[in-house]
Design a protein around this motif. Structure first.
Motif, short mmCIF file in Angstrom:
data_model
loop_
_atom_site.label_atom_id
_atom_site.label_comp_id
_atom_site.label_asym_id
_atom_site.label_seq_id
_atom_site.Cartn_x
_atom_site.Cartn_y
_atom_site.Cartn_z
N GLU A 1 0.82 -1.22 0.00
CA GLU A 1 0.00 0.00 0.00
C GLU A 1 0.85 1.27 0.00
O GLU A 1 0.54 2.22 -0.70
CB GLU A 1 -0.98 -0.02 1.16
CG GLU A 1 -2.03 -1.08 0.94
CD GLU A 1 -3.36 -0.74 1.55
OE1 GLU A 1 -3.46 0.21 2.33
OE2 GLU A 1 -4.32 -1.46 1.22
N LEU B 1 2.28 1.69 -3.45
CA LEU B 1 1.24 2.18 -4.36
C LEU B 1 0.96 3.66 -4.12
O LEU B 1 0.78 4.44 -5.07
CB LEU B 1 -0.05 1.37 -4.20
CG LEU B 1 -0.03 -0.03 -4.79
CD1 LEU B 1 -1.23 -0.83 -4.30
CD2 LEU B 1 0.00 0.03 -6.30
N TYR B 2 0.94 4.07 -2.86
CA TYR B 2 0.72 5.48 -2.55
C TYR B 2 1.86 6.35 -3.09
O TYR B 2 1.62 7.41 -3.69
CB TYR B 2 0.57 5.69 -1.05
CG TYR B 2 0.49 7.15 -0.69
CD1 TYR B 2 -0.66 7.88 -0.98
CD2 TYR B 2 1.55 7.82 -0.11
CE1 TYR B 2 -0.75 9.23 -0.69
CE2 TYR B 2 1.48 9.17 0.18
CZ TYR B 2 0.33 9.87 -0.11
OH TYR B 2 0.26 11.21 0.16
N TYR C 1 -4.52 4.69 -0.85
CA TYR C 1 -3.38 3.85 -0.48
C TYR C 1 -2.57 4.39 0.68
O TYR C 1 -1.62 3.76 1.12
CB TYR C 1 -2.45 3.67 -1.68
CG TYR C 1 -3.12 3.01 -2.87
CD1 TYR C 1 -3.64 1.73 -2.78
CD2 TYR C 1 -3.23 3.68 -4.09
CE1 TYR C 1 -4.26 1.14 -3.86
CE2 TYR C 1 -3.83 3.08 -5.18
CZ TYR C 1 -4.35 1.81 -5.05
OH TYR C 1 -4.96 1.22 -6.12
#
Length: 44
Positions: free
Chosen positions: A25, A28-29, A37
């Protein structure tokens, strides 16, 4: 980030106790910038 930097980041996060899902996550962020995310601790 190049692949060596990503690998070091992942290994550091694992050493800090992050789970695979949490690591995915945050990566992805970092790449997308989408708030969905963002880690739960940062949303507070």
């Amino acid at each position: 980030m190049n692949m060596a930097e990503v690998k070091r980041l992942i290994l550091w996060l694992k050493a800090k106790g992050w789970s695979g899902d949490e690591i995915n996550e945050i990566l992805l962020y970092l790449e997308s910038g989408e708030d969905k995310y963002l880690p739960k601790e940062a949303k507070k």
